[in-house]
Design a protein around this motif. Structure first.
Motif, PDB file in Angstrom:
ATOM      1  N   PRO A 149       7.699  -6.637 -11.260  1.00 33.34           N
ATOM      2  CA  PRO A 149       8.244  -7.394 -10.124  1.00 33.34           C
ATOM      3  C   PRO A 149       9.779  -7.439 -10.129  1.00 33.34           C
ATOM      4  O   PRO A 149      10.413  -7.564 -11.179  1.00 33.34           O
ATOM      5  CB  PRO A 149       7.650  -8.792 -10.326  1.00 33.34           C
ATOM      6  CG  PRO A 149       6.398  -8.570 -11.104  1.00 33.34           C
ATOM      7  CD  PRO A 149       6.696  -7.418 -12.010  1.00 33.34           C
ATOM      8  N   GLY A 150      10.347  -7.346  -8.923  1.00 32.25           N
ATOM      9  CA  GLY A 150      11.784  -7.490  -8.749  1.00 32.25           C
ATOM     10  C   GLY A 150      12.591  -6.225  -8.952  1.00 32.25           C
ATOM     11  O   GLY A 150      13.830  -6.255  -8.884  1.00 32.25           O
ATOM     12  N   GLU A 151      11.919  -5.099  -9.172  1.00 33.41           N
ATOM     13  CA  GLU A 151      12.651  -3.874  -9.511  1.00 33.41           C
ATOM     14  C   GLU A 151      13.478  -3.332  -8.354  1.00 33.41           C
ATOM     15  O   GLU A 151      14.390  -2.532  -8.563  1.00 33.41           O
ATOM     16  CB  GLU A 151      11.659  -2.807 -10.003  1.00 33.41           C
ATOM     17  CG  GLU A 151      12.314  -1.678 -10.768  1.00 33.41           C
ATOM     18  CD  GLU A 151      11.314  -0.882 -11.597  1.00 33.41           C
ATOM     19  OE1 GLU A 151      11.738   0.055 -12.292  1.00 33.41           O
ATOM     20  OE2 GLU A 151      10.099  -1.205 -11.550  1.00 33.41           O
ATOM     21  N   PRO A 314      11.305  -5.565 -20.643  1.00 34.59           N
ATOM     22  CA  PRO A 314      11.390  -6.351 -19.416  1.00 34.59           C
ATOM     23  C   PRO A 314      10.012  -6.665 -18.851  1.00 34.59           C
ATOM     24  O   PRO A 314       9.143  -5.795 -18.779  1.00 34.59           O
ATOM     25  CB  PRO A 314      12.193  -5.440 -18.479  1.00 34.59           C
ATOM     26  CG  PRO A 314      11.978  -4.066 -19.002  1.00 34.59           C
ATOM     27  CD  PRO A 314      11.837  -4.205 -20.487  1.00 34.59           C
ATOM     28  N   ASP A 315       9.835  -7.906 -18.478  1.00 36.58           N
ATOM     29  CA  ASP A 315       8.570  -8.344 -17.867  1.00 36.58           C
ATOM     30  C   ASP A 315       8.709  -8.440 -16.354  1.00 36.58           C
ATOM     31  O   ASP A 315       7.789  -8.118 -15.614  1.00 36.58           O
ATOM     32  CB  ASP A 315       8.164  -9.699 -18.451  1.00 36.58           C
ATOM     33  CG  ASP A 315       6.871 -10.216 -17.872  1.00 36.58           C
ATOM     34  OD1 ASP A 315       5.823  -9.608 -18.169  1.00 36.58           O
ATOM     35  OD2 ASP A 315       6.907 -11.195 -17.106  1.00 36.58           O
ATOM     36  N   GLY A 329      18.992 -11.917 -13.282  1.00 35.07           N
ATOM     37  CA  GLY A 329      18.693 -11.838 -14.696  1.00 35.07           C
ATOM     38  C   GLY A 329      17.436 -11.038 -14.954  1.00 35.07           C
ATOM     39  O   GLY A 329      16.775 -10.550 -14.026  1.00 35.07           O
ATOM     40  N   VAL A 330      17.106 -10.895 -16.236  1.00 35.49           N
ATOM     41  CA  VAL A 330      15.905 -10.169 -16.641  1.00 35.49           C
ATOM     42  C   VAL A 330      15.062 -11.079 -17.531  1.00 35.49           C
ATOM     43  O   VAL A 330      15.576 -11.729 -18.446  1.00 35.49           O
ATOM     44  CB  VAL A 330      16.259  -8.876 -17.409  1.00 35.49           C
ATOM     45  CG1 VAL A 330      14.993  -8.058 -17.669  1.00 35.49           C
ATOM     46  CG2 VAL A 330      17.284  -8.038 -16.644  1.00 35.49           C
ATOM     47  N   HIS A 331      13.778 -11.145 -17.219  1.00 34.76           N
ATOM     48  CA  HIS A 331      12.811 -11.913 -18.005  1.00 34.76           C
ATOM     49  C   HIS A 331      12.165 -10.950 -18.996  1.00 34.76           C
ATOM     50  O   HIS A 331      11.466 -10.000 -18.599  1.00 34.76           O
ATOM     51  CB  HIS A 331      11.768 -12.515 -17.067  1.00 34.76           C
ATOM     52  CG  HIS A 331      10.788 -13.441 -17.732  1.00 34.76           C
ATOM     53  ND1 HIS A 331      11.161 -14.568 -18.426  1.00 34.76           N
ATOM     54  CD2 HIS A 331       9.416 -13.392 -17.791  1.00 34.76           C
ATOM     55  CE1 HIS A 331      10.089 -15.185 -18.876  1.00 34.76           C
ATOM     56  NE2 HIS A 331       9.014 -14.487 -18.509  1.00 34.76           N
ATOM     57  N   GLU A 352       5.697 -14.007 -26.295  1.00 33.55           N
ATOM     58  CA  GLU A 352       6.880 -14.877 -26.252  1.00 33.55           C
ATOM     59  C   GLU A 352       7.906 -14.263 -25.298  1.00 33.55           C
ATOM     60  O   GLU A 352       8.053 -13.025 -25.251  1.00 33.55           O
ATOM     61  CB  GLU A 352       7.495 -15.023 -27.643  1.00 33.55           C
ATOM     62  CG  GLU A 352       6.587 -15.673 -28.671  1.00 33.55           C
ATOM     63  CD  GLU A 352       7.295 -15.795 -30.004  1.00 33.55           C
ATOM     64  OE1 GLU A 352       8.294 -16.534 -30.083  1.00 33.55           O
ATOM     65  OE2 GLU A 352       6.861 -15.115 -30.957  1.00 33.55           O
ATOM     66  N   PHE A 353       8.628 -15.127 -24.579  1.00 28.64           N
ATOM     67  CA  PHE A 353       9.527 -14.632 -23.545  1.00 28.64           C
ATOM     68  C   PHE A 353      10.904 -15.292 -23.643  1.00 28.64           C
ATOM     69  O   PHE A 353      11.048 -16.390 -24.180  1.00 28.64           O
ATOM     70  CB  PHE A 353       8.940 -14.907 -22.155  1.00 28.64           C
ATOM     71  CG  PHE A 353       7.624 -14.212 -21.908  1.00 28.64           C
ATOM     72  CD1 PHE A 353       7.595 -12.960 -21.320  1.00 28.64           C
ATOM     73  CD2 PHE A 353       6.425 -14.816 -22.278  1.00 28.64           C
ATOM     74  CE1 PHE A 353       6.382 -12.312 -21.093  1.00 28.64           C
ATOM     75  CE2 PHE A 353       5.212 -14.172 -22.065  1.00 28.64           C
ATOM     76  CZ  PHE A 353       5.199 -12.921 -21.470  1.00 28.64           C
ATOM     77  N   GLU A 354      11.896 -14.594 -23.092  1.00 30.33           N
ATOM     78  CA  GLU A 354      13.238 -15.159 -22.963  1.00 30.33           C
ATOM     79  C   GLU A 354      13.969 -14.440 -21.846  1.00 30.33           C
ATOM     80  O   GLU A 354      13.592 -13.329 -21.440  1.00 30.33           O
ATOM     81  CB  GLU A 354      14.028 -15.034 -24.272  1.00 30.33           C
ATOM     82  CG  GLU A 354      14.418 -13.617 -24.637  1.00 30.33           C
ATOM     83  CD  GLU A 354      15.296 -13.576 -25.881  1.00 30.33           C
ATOM     84  OE1 GLU A 354      15.362 -14.591 -26.597  1.00 30.33           O
ATOM     85  OE2 GLU A 354      15.907 -12.523 -26.121  1.00 30.33           O
TER      86      GLU A 354
END
Length: 483
Positions: A149-151, A314-315, A329-331, A352-354
């Motif tokens: 998503p968001g690409e 990247p998620d 930003g990038v998730h 886990e994500f950031e």
């Protein structure tokens, strides 16, 4: 190389009746390599090199970072670099390369025709009617994607586009990356192209001013607010896909703060096994470890920053709340390495994500080819078929990653006599090509016209203390070529 060359000579010598007509699509290192070997192998072969751009030399002109130090490299070492698929990694003095390639283009039995596009100017089936052998020697024209998503948000570009932008490629002159609305850029990938892009963003522009970087890019970089670059990879420092040369250059930027987390440098037994089998991986890891050990704990005022981020994939890309359809930003999902065989590990998600905030993202995750009518294509992998096809029209082949394999493929089929019946028929070759282009009002740019472009660029560059000032629009290139 010697064995393939000998076999090719013997095979070509067995052909008879009519001179071999060969068309090579693409004027980069692979194209010129194939042309040179063909001309040497058969004393009557006529070779034509076509390219959609008015300028020859492919990645040597548009894919090489302008700020690399000059290196005295022979034609053999240039080809070796390309054969090893490091054409974007080994940076070569432009003048040395074009002098070597020029000898091929100016050979009495070889012609270069720029401004001839496969598909729009002439079809593959038409080329096969005109020539005994057609070689597709051009690279992938598109980019791989994440499919997340968001690409498609504004502010996200491929590294290929960015490289073409600062190298003055006419297709990307108007890319206009936004370098003024953010101080942070995220580069996805840790290969040599990613390091090239990071270096261009972080290097002092006064050092770039005397290179052949495109003026529009230099002007934008002089006004850039980018001060912090994140180089993000899915795996660890042992698996970083760069070479020591490229890594040393980016680490050697003046007044640069480099951040590498000590925890990321901890090696596992599987990492040790990988390094044992790869000197390059071992040296890259050693350089990263040395940089981490010698770096200060935090940046000082005025320093630009380079952050190596490992074990992240990247998620999704985050959309700005202030600026619609623009990246903010990038998730990322944190990853861990999983062994899938001896000496091989892949990254798997940990759940886990950031996030990393930024307003500019450059994707350096590889390229993919575009389908060509009349040529088998693997849509899943984004690759053309590379093995040759022989039928009543002649020989068609796609160059492989290693051009020597292409020469060997030609040799093999010629040795088996697969072209004997085809070569007994006349082919229009160059004369037929020029007649067809004339009927379609396509203006081919011969090598002599490229030399006019070259002369103009060198003259304009001398006025700015640069090796050349590249013409970056189709209009300017064609005007210089035809004046």
């Amino acid at each position: 190389m010697y064995q393939a060359r000998t076999l090719l000579s013997r095979s070509f010598a067995s052909l008879s009746n009519y001179p071999l007509r060969v068309c090579i699509v693409g004027s980069g290192p692979a194209g010129f390599y194939t042309a040179e070997k063909t001309l040497k192998a058969h004393q009557e072969a006529q070779v034509d090199i076509i390219d959609r751009l008015p300028t020859p030399f492919g990645l040597v002109r548009s894919g090489v970072a302008p700020d690399h130090p000059e290196k005295q490299r022979s034609f053999t070492s240039i080809l070796l670099a390309f054969i090893l698929n490091y054409s974007g990694l080994y940076q070569i003095v432009f003048a040395i390369v074009i002098n070597q390639f020029s000898r091929v283009a100016q050979h009495e039995r070889c012609s270069f025709f720029g401004n001839v596009s496969l598909g729009s100017s002439i079809s593959l089936s038409e080329l096969r009617q005109l020539y005994h052998v057609v070689v597709l020697a051009y690279g992938a024209e598109s980019d791989r994607v994440f499919h997340i998503p968001g690409e498609d948000l504004f502010g996200i570009h491929s590294a290929r586009e960015f490289v073409w932008w600062y190298n003055g490629h006419p297709d990307c002159r108007n890319l206009n990356p936004d370098l003024k609305s953010t101080d942070t850029a995220v580069i996805l990938g840790q290969g040599n192209v990613a390091l090239d892009v990071a270096r261009i963003l972080l290097r002092p522009t006064e050092e770039l001013a005397t290179t052949d970087i495109a003026s529009h890019a230099l002007n934008a970089l002089e006004e850039s607010y980018i001060r912090k670059v994140y180089l993000v990879g899915r795996r660890g420092p042992v698996q970083a896909a760069c070479t020591t040369k490229e890594l040393r250059e980016v680490l050697g930027i003046k007044n640069l703060f480099v951040n590498i987390k000590e925890a990321d440098l901890v090696k596992t037994p599987a990492d040790e096994e990988e390094m044992k089998n790869s000197r390059i991986q071992r040296r890259v890891y050693e350089l990263l470890s040395k940089a981490a050990a010698s770096a200060s704990s935090q940046s000082s005022s005025g320093q630009r920053e380079l952050h190596f981020v490992f074990f992240r994939k990247p998620d999704c890309f985050l959309e700005s709340e202030k600026k619609v359809i623009h990246v903010s930003g990038v998730h990322f999902e944190k990853t861990a390495l999983k062994g899938v065989g001896p000496g091989k590990q892949v990254a798997v998600g940990t759940g886990e994500f950031e996030d990393i905030d930024c307003r500019m993202v450059l994707k350096s995750i590889g390229y993919k080819s575009v389908p060509v009518n009349g040529l088998p294509f693997d849509h899943r992998k984004g690759k053309k078929q590379k093995r040759i096809i022989v039928d009543q029209l002649g020989l068609l082949l796609q160059t492989s990653t290693v051009p020597e394999e292409t020469v060997a493929s030609i040799s093999e089929d010629l040795e088996k006599g697969m072209l004997s019946s085809i070569s007994s028929l006349p082919k229009p070759g160059r004369e037929g090509l020029l007649q067809l282009l004339d009927r379609r009002d396509v203006i081919p740019i011969p090598y002599s016209s490229w030399e006019k472009i070259d002369s103009v660029e060198r003259r304009l560059g001398s006025l700015r203390n640069k090796p050349r000032e590249k013409l970056t629009s189709w209009e300017d290139l064609l005007k210089a070529a035809t004046t």
